[in-house]
Structure formats: C-alpha cells, structure tokens
Design a protein around this motif. Structure first.
Motif, PDB file in Angstrom:
ATOM      1  N   LEU A  13       0.835  -1.203   0.000  1.00 54.41           N
ATOM      2  CA  LEU A  13       0.000   0.000   0.000  1.00 54.41           C
ATOM      3  C   LEU A  13       0.870   1.253   0.000  1.00 54.41           C
ATOM      4  CD1 LEU A  13      -2.684   1.509   0.117  1.00 54.41           C
ATOM      5  CD2 LEU A  13      -2.679   1.144   2.606  1.00 54.41           C
ATOM      6  N   ILE A  14       1.913   1.258   0.809  1.00 55.53           N
ATOM      7  CA  ILE A  14       2.818   2.413   0.862  1.00 55.53           C
ATOM      8  C   ILE A  14       3.449   2.644  -0.509  1.00 55.53           C
ATOM      9  CG2 ILE A  14       5.002   3.260   1.828  1.00 55.53           C
ATOM     10  CD1 ILE A  14       4.116   1.919   4.490  1.00 55.53           C
ATOM     11  N   SER A  15       3.889   1.587  -1.162  1.00 53.64           N
ATOM     12  CA  SER A  15       4.471   1.711  -2.497  1.00 53.64           C
ATOM     13  C   SER A  15       3.438   2.227  -3.490  1.00 53.64           C
ATOM     14  CB  SER A  15       5.022   0.359  -2.959  1.00 53.64           C
ATOM     15  OG  SER A  15       5.495   0.452  -4.278  1.00 53.64           O
ATOM     16  N   VAL A  58       0.395   7.720   9.578  1.00 55.69           N
ATOM     17  CA  VAL A  58       1.444   8.723   9.816  1.00 55.69           C
ATOM     18  C   VAL A  58       1.896   9.335   8.500  1.00 55.69           C
ATOM     19  CG1 VAL A  58       3.849   9.030  10.553  1.00 55.69           C
ATOM     20  CG2 VAL A  58       2.266   7.732  11.980  1.00 55.69           C
ATOM     21  N   LYS A  59       2.089   8.502   7.496  1.00 53.71           N
ATOM     22  CA  LYS A  59       2.536   8.988   6.188  1.00 53.71           C
ATOM     23  C   LYS A  59       1.462   9.846   5.516  1.00 53.71           C
ATOM     24  CE  LYS A  59       5.788   5.211   5.396  1.00 53.71           C
ATOM     25  NZ  LYS A  59       6.988   6.031   5.448  1.00 53.71           N
ATOM     26  N   LEU A  60       0.198   9.469   5.672  1.00 55.34           N
ATOM     27  CA  LEU A  60      -0.895  10.271   5.109  1.00 55.34           C
ATOM     28  C   LEU A  60      -0.979  11.629   5.794  1.00 55.34           C
ATOM     29  CD1 LEU A  60      -3.682   7.568   4.720  1.00 55.34           C
ATOM     30  CD2 LEU A  60      -2.430   8.714   2.885  1.00 55.34           C
ATOM     31  N   LEU A  61      -0.770  11.640   7.092  1.00 59.76           N
ATOM     32  CA  LEU A  61      -0.786  12.908   7.834  1.00 59.76           C
ATOM     33  C   LEU A  61       0.291  13.840   7.303  1.00 59.76           C
ATOM     34  CD1 LEU A  61      -2.095  14.458  10.149  1.00 59.76           C
ATOM     35  CD2 LEU A  61      -0.412  13.418  11.686  1.00 59.76           C
ATOM     36  N   ARG A  62       1.455  13.309   7.014  1.00 59.37           N
ATOM     37  CA  ARG A  62       2.551  14.127   6.469  1.00 59.37           C
ATOM     38  C   ARG A  62       2.173  14.702   5.105  1.00 59.37           C
ATOM     39  NH1 ARG A  62       8.362  12.953   4.265  1.00 59.37           N
ATOM     40  NH2 ARG A  62       9.163  15.051   4.401  1.00 59.37           N
ATOM     41  N   VAL A  63       1.528  13.884   4.271  1.00 61.08           N
ATOM     42  CA  VAL A  63       1.092  14.361   2.956  1.00 61.08           C
ATOM     43  C   VAL A  63       0.167  15.557   3.118  1.00 61.08           C
ATOM     44  CG1 VAL A  63      -0.326  13.791   0.936  1.00 61.08           C
ATOM     45  CG2 VAL A  63       1.316  12.137   1.794  1.00 61.08           C
ATOM     46  N   TYR A 107      -9.026  14.584  12.115  1.00 61.06           N
ATOM     47  CA  TYR A 107      -9.417  15.997  12.006  1.00 61.06           C
ATOM     48  C   TYR A 107      -8.907  16.638  10.713  1.00 61.06           C
ATOM     49  CZ  TYR A 107     -11.442  15.789  16.600  1.00 61.06           C
ATOM     50  OH  TYR A 107     -12.240  15.463  17.663  1.00 61.06           O
ATOM     51  N   ARG A 108      -7.766  16.186  10.217  1.00 59.95           N
ATOM     52  CA  ARG A 108      -7.267  16.699   8.931  1.00 59.95           C
ATOM     53  C   ARG A 108      -8.148  16.252   7.773  1.00 59.95           C
ATOM     54  NH1 ARG A 108      -3.286  20.672   8.897  1.00 59.95           N
ATOM     55  NH2 ARG A 108      -1.995  20.314  10.704  1.00 59.95           N
TER      56      ARG A 108
END
Length: 176
Positions: A13-15, A58-63, A107-108
């Motif tokens: 999924l990450i890839s 966590v990675k989606l939050l960074r995006v 919340y984002r």
C-alpha cells in the motif's frame, strides 16, 4: 482511487500511494511514481481509509500537513498538490476513541463530512431512484429493455427488507 483495505501487506500500500525507488525492495527494478505523485494537481480517493495501518496513517498525515511525499526507499521529499477524498464504512470517531485511528489525521481528513445513511434508512424516493438507476444501467450492460417491473408488492418487500449488504446488495438483487 485506492482501496486501503485491499493490500495484504503494508509496504504494498505504501508503495502504491507514495511510489518507490529502484532497489527499494526485492523486485523493484526501477523507480515508480505512486498514486499521490501521479495525481498531483488532481484528486486521490482513499476508499476504506479506516483499514489503513498506523504507519500508513502517519505517512498520510505528512502528505496533508506538508504537501509532500517520500518514495519508499528514498529520503528525497517530493512536493505534491493533491486533494484527498476518503471513505470508510467504519465510524472513524469510534476508531479514534479506541486508538485504532489517529485523532490528528481524523481531524485533517474531516474538513467536509458527508454521511450517507444505509439503504434501510433511506426514503421511498431514494429506493425508487436507485431502482430506476440500476434497471437502466443493467439494461445498457445486458442490452435489454426491461421496464415497469416495480409493482406495489415488490416495492413493499424492498422497503421492509433490512439490506445488510446495503446498496451493493440492492444492486445485485436488481441485476438478478
């Protein structure tokens, strides 16, 4: 569009979302753009977001916060401009309460929330419209001219049934 629950392994999924560099993992013979990079300037639909692991969250939050992604196996951030639409059949509020979904990501993502009630809670007009839509759609697919099949008895049965499979079950019944 990406179904977050359809990947048996987190790194797949990450890839898919963020891409990967050459040699990032066994079989990665070339650099590949992910969905976010490919969709930059457009929209990514994350279906079943409630199935995303904490690492993916966590990675989606960074995006969302930084407007950038980093490909798997790379340390170079790539700026993107992508709108995100997310859907789930879970109550993310409940998932946050029990610690399975990040509150900050919730919340984002929850800028504009649209609640679609299950079929059993829809009005008669909704049922009739969905019925008509599916009949017309299947007429085109199967090259048929079926009409005038929604009689009182059938419609009463539709209204009284609980539809545990929701709209997909209703669609399947109409096709049958």
């Amino acid at each position: 569009k990406v179904n977050c629950g359809a990947f048996p392994e987190e790194n797949l999924l990450i890839s898919e979302l963020f891409g990967h560099g050459k040699n990032a993992f066994t079989g990665a013979t070339e650099t590949r753009k992910g969905i976010f990079e490919t969709a930059s300037g457009g929209t990514v639909f994350l279906d079943e977001i409630g199935e995303a692991t904490s690492n993916v969250q966590v990675k989606l939050l960074r995006v969302i916060q930084e407007g950038e992604i980093t490909r798997l196996g790379s340390s170079v951030p790539i700026k993107i401009d992508t709108r995100i639409i997310a859907a789930t059949n879970k109550s993310l509020e409940e998932e946050v309460k029990v610690g399975r979904f990040r509150k900050d990501l919730y919340y984002r993502l929850n800028v504009v929330s649209i609640h679609l009630p299950p079929l059993r809670e829809r009005t008669e007009d909704d049922l009739k419209r969905l019925f008509g839509y599916f009949v017309n759609n299947f007429n085109k697919i199967h090259k048929k001219l079926i009409s005038d099949i929604l009689n009182e008895e059938l419609f009463k049965a539709f209204k009284e049934y609980n539809w545990p499979g929701n709209v997909r079950e209703f669609e399947n019944k109409i096709e049958r």
